[in-house]
Motif scaffolding. Sequence first.
Motif, PDB file in Angstrom:
ATOM      1  N   ALA A 178      -6.731  76.163 160.064  1.00 41.72           N
ATOM      2  CA  ALA A 178      -6.278  77.152 159.078  1.00 41.72           C
ATOM      3  C   ALA A 178      -6.610  78.569 159.553  1.00 41.72           C
ATOM      4  CB  ALA A 178      -6.935  76.876 157.723  1.00 41.72           C
ATOM      5  N   LEU A 179      -7.838  78.764 160.057  1.00 43.59           N
ATOM      6  CA  LEU A 179      -8.249  80.115 160.439  1.00 43.59           C
ATOM      7  C   LEU A 179      -7.537  80.589 161.712  1.00 43.59           C
ATOM      8  CD1 LEU A 179     -10.052  82.532 159.761  1.00 43.59           C
ATOM      9  CD2 LEU A 179     -11.867  81.487 161.154  1.00 43.59           C
ATOM     10  N   THR A 180      -7.401  79.700 162.696  1.00 42.87           N
ATOM     11  CA  THR A 180      -6.733  80.120 163.936  1.00 42.87           C
ATOM     12  C   THR A 180      -5.243  80.366 163.685  1.00 42.87           C
ATOM     13  OG1 THR A 180      -6.555  77.794 164.612  1.00 42.87           O
ATOM     14  CG2 THR A 180      -8.348  79.067 165.579  1.00 42.87           C
ATOM     15  N   ARG A 181      -4.638  79.535 162.867  1.00 42.61           N
ATOM     16  CA  ARG A 181      -3.213  79.727 162.585  1.00 42.61           C
ATOM     17  C   ARG A 181      -2.987  81.043 161.844  1.00 42.61           C
ATOM     18  NH1 ARG A 181       1.331  78.671 159.096  1.00 42.61           N
ATOM     19  NH2 ARG A 181      -0.075  79.284 157.434  1.00 42.61           N
ATOM     20  N   TYR A 182      -3.834  81.281 160.838  1.00 41.13           N
ATOM     21  CA  TYR A 182      -3.738  82.512 160.044  1.00 41.13           C
ATOM     22  C   TYR A 182      -3.972  83.733 160.941  1.00 41.13           C
ATOM     23  CZ  TYR A 182      -4.960  85.909 156.369  1.00 41.13           C
ATOM     24  OH  TYR A 182      -5.031  87.008 155.554  1.00 41.13           O
ATOM     25  N   SER A 183      -5.003  83.654 161.768  1.00 36.79           N
ATOM     26  CA  SER A 183      -5.329  84.791 162.632  1.00 36.79           C
ATOM     27  C   SER A 183      -4.210  85.045 163.638  1.00 36.79           C
ATOM     28  CB  SER A 183      -6.650  84.540 163.367  1.00 36.79           C
ATOM     29  OG  SER A 183      -7.718  84.517 162.442  1.00 36.79           O
ATOM     30  N   ARG A 184      -3.667  83.979 164.187  1.00 37.53           N
ATOM     31  CA  ARG A 184      -2.576  84.170 165.144  1.00 37.53           C
ATOM     32  C   ARG A 184      -1.392  84.854 164.462  1.00 37.53           C
ATOM     33  NH1 ARG A 184       0.795  79.375 167.951  1.00 37.53           N
ATOM     34  NH2 ARG A 184       1.914  79.638 165.989  1.00 37.53           N
ATOM     35  N   SER A 185      -1.145  84.501 163.193  1.00 37.94           N
ATOM     36  CA  SER A 185      -0.022  85.145 162.495  1.00 37.94           C
ATOM     37  C   SER A 185      -0.310  86.641 162.287  1.00 37.94           C
ATOM     38  CB  SER A 185       0.272  84.435 161.159  1.00 37.94           C
ATOM     39  OG  SER A 185      -0.719  84.763 160.197  1.00 37.94           O
ATOM     40  N   TRP A 222      -2.091  88.491 164.388  1.00 35.74           N
ATOM     41  CA  TRP A 222      -1.833  89.080 165.713  1.00 35.74           C
ATOM     42  C   TRP A 222      -0.337  89.306 165.906  1.00 35.74           C
ATOM     43  CZ3 TRP A 222      -5.017  91.532 168.737  1.00 35.74           C
ATOM     44  CH2 TRP A 222      -6.367  91.176 168.817  1.00 35.74           C
ATOM     45  N   GLN A 223       0.443  88.325 165.465  1.00 35.35           N
ATOM     46  CA  GLN A 223       1.901  88.469 165.643  1.00 35.35           C
ATOM     47  C   GLN A 223       2.451  89.646 164.849  1.00 35.35           C
ATOM     48  OE1 GLN A 223       2.786  84.359 164.785  1.00 35.35           O
ATOM     49  NE2 GLN A 223       3.541  84.017 166.862  1.00 35.35           N
ATOM     50  N   GLU A 224       1.859  89.865 163.655  1.00 37.26           N
ATOM     51  CA  GLU A 224       2.282  91.035 162.874  1.00 37.26           C
ATOM     52  C   GLU A 224       1.943  92.327 163.604  1.00 37.26           C
ATOM     53  OE1 GLU A 224       0.617  90.974 158.920  1.00 37.26           O
ATOM     54  OE2 GLU A 224       1.380  88.939 158.582  1.00 37.26           O
ATOM     55  N   THR A 260      -9.322  85.244 169.099  1.00 38.25           N
ATOM     56  CA  THR A 260      -8.264  84.750 168.221  1.00 38.25           C
ATOM     57  C   THR A 260      -8.560  85.080 166.761  1.00 38.25           C
ATOM     58  OG1 THR A 260      -7.911  82.896 169.730  1.00 38.25           O
ATOM     59  CG2 THR A 260      -7.047  82.655 167.486  1.00 38.25           C
ATOM     60  N   ASN A 261      -9.786  84.776 166.325  1.00 40.04           N
ATOM     61  CA  ASN A 261     -10.083  84.792 164.895  1.00 40.04           C
ATOM     62  C   ASN A 261     -10.493  86.144 164.326  1.00 40.04           C
ATOM     63  OD1 ASN A 261      -9.434  82.145 164.261  1.00 40.04           O
ATOM     64  ND2 ASN A 261     -11.441  81.366 164.863  1.00 40.04           N
ATOM     65  N   ALA A 262     -10.615  87.162 165.164  1.00 39.40           N
ATOM     66  CA  ALA A 262     -11.093  88.464 164.670  1.00 39.40           C
ATOM     67  C   ALA A 262     -10.246  89.014 163.505  1.00 39.40           C
ATOM     68  CB  ALA A 262     -11.172  89.470 165.814  1.00 39.40           C
ATOM     69  N   PRO A 263      -8.915  89.033 163.614  1.00 40.47           N
ATOM     70  CA  PRO A 263      -8.156  89.614 162.499  1.00 40.47           C
ATOM     71  C   PRO A 263      -8.272  88.799 161.212  1.00 40.47           C
ATOM     72  CG  PRO A 263      -6.742  89.264 164.430  1.00 40.47           C
ATOM     73  CD  PRO A 263      -8.044  88.607 164.727  1.00 40.47           C
ATOM     74  N   GLY A 264      -8.361  87.486 161.327  1.00 38.74           N
ATOM     75  CA  GLY A 264      -8.475  86.636 160.142  1.00 38.74           C
ATOM     76  C   GLY A 264      -9.814  86.834 159.446  1.00 38.74           C
ATOM     77  N   ALA A 265     -10.881  86.869 160.256  1.00 33.66           N
ATOM     78  CA  ALA A 265     -12.219  87.062 159.689  1.00 33.66           C
ATOM     79  C   ALA A 265     -12.307  88.410 158.985  1.00 33.66           C
ATOM     80  CB  ALA A 265     -13.264  86.970 160.801  1.00 33.66           C
TER      81      ALA A 265
END
Lengths: 83, 373
Positions: free
Chosen positions: B60-67, B69-71, B335-340
């Motif tokens: 959940a966290l990696t998928r969210y964070s990757r999205s 990054w894509q933004e 990877t997870n920086a933006p999500g966190a």
Amino acid sequence: MAKPPTLIVHINGRATTVDAGSVVSAAILAAGVPCRLSISGAPRSALCGMGICFECRAVVDGIPHCRTCQLVCRDGMTVGTQR
Amino acid sequence: MNSFDVLILGAGIIGCACARECAQAGLKVGIVEVNIPGGGATAAGMGHLVVMDDSPAQLALTRYSRSLWQELMTQLPPTVEYENRGTIWVAADEEEMAEVHAKQNIYASAGVDSIVLDSAAIASEEPELRAGLAGGLLVPDDAVIYPPTAAAYFLAEAMQHGALLLRGHAAVKTGTGVVTLDDGSTLTSGRIILATGADKTILPWLPLQKRKGHLAITDRYPNFLRHQLVELGYLKSAHKITEDSVAFNIQPRTTGQLLIGSSRQYGNEYAAADNAILREMLNRACNYMPALAHLSAIRVWTGFRVATPDKLPYIGPTEDPTLFLAMGFEGLGITNAPGAARLLADEFLNRQSEIDPTPYLPSRVARMEVAHG
Ligand SMILES: Cc1cc2nc3c(=O)[nH]c(=O)nc-3n(C[C@H](O)[C@H](O)[C@H](O)COP(=O)(O)OP(=O)(O)OC[C@H]3O[C@@H](n4cnc5c(N)ncnc54)[C@H](O)[C@@H]3O)c2cc1C
Ligand code: FES
């Protein structure tokens, strides 16, 4: 006085006559082309001439990143600017 | 000037991402960095933006964070070197091919695109791989960045929104709403985010363990490699908690260089490169890509991943209502920086988060201690 023996190396596809015993970086310099291009495309050529700065890298006989200041020309050798 | 809405300790990619997120939300942000922003684990990592599926919470966290990054993709400066390379999980044999299918099902259930490659398809995607591999799984939306410049970008954005960078002093202590620096001075803030990476000065008891990693980078060989490749065996070896392990993991850089990993070691806190494990790591890489043996590596370095016992980061409040954690990101902090950062900002602004934040709450530490007796 006898002419020194020469040989042919191909620098960026052009047959070039050099004195036997020349180092490759000197032949590249004489041909007027850069040894390599930096990441931003800037031309680079031999700097230290003694194998420590890596500025003189070129593609020799298909092998990339050869330090040409440490290589002696061989007849028929192909040399290309490293991109 | 010494009072903030949010005071962040540590300007690695995690702290910098938090600073950007909070400053953009209009909060008054300070960020304390003892050394160089982005110079810690962030400068040592590989920069693979990857969706990982060890556990539902990690997925959940990696998928969210990757999205996220894509933004960001279109606004990132070229120095961040964002490239949509895609990951190929390489399957050596039929057993690993079974994992490919299992992985694809898990990704599909989370809405993550992936494509199964057979033996011929993987050979045509990556011709330098050794012949006869069983296949692989291509995850096309995974990407590659250069982490220290990404941290610098987050920090610059934060500062444009008024954040203040305080450099040159370490935070040594926190009390309710107060941070003490190593020169004895204090800063106050209603919220303090601990993002000091491997440094446990503030909370020495926090369960965190360093896992040493080695990386090597080659000279420039443009077009040698197209995707980031990771052996599926990586999952087996990366899970070993006690033993040293190596795995084939290779990344193409925009310069044409190749970044080769990776190793994992516990209990080795010595930063120097270790020749035995380095040899093992490079042999492993050459085993998958024989032509690597003819390329020249120009640098080798090590870095420390910071692992929690359950392999999930600590994101959220602690018993001290002013102290929040953003630590323990192991091999996924880039990877997870933006999500966190978004989860913490949601908490500060009383916003509903897009993903469930509970699996990452530090309050589970007490429970883990009980569970381990
Ligand atoms: C070999 C290797 C490969 C990796 N590959 C990847 C990858 O491909 N993808 C991925 O997502 N992740 C990867 N990672 C993980 C990633 O690098 C980390 O998870 C991430 O960089 C952690 O960021 P951070 O901000 O928490 O820590 P850091 O970058 O270490 O930042 C912490 C900062 O806090 C500062 N600091 C410490 N103590 C104090 C104090 N008391 N006061 C003030 N400042 C302090 C430090 O100076 C430092 O700048 C890899 C890691 C390694 C080692
Ligand atoms: S000119 Fe310096 S290494 Fe060749």
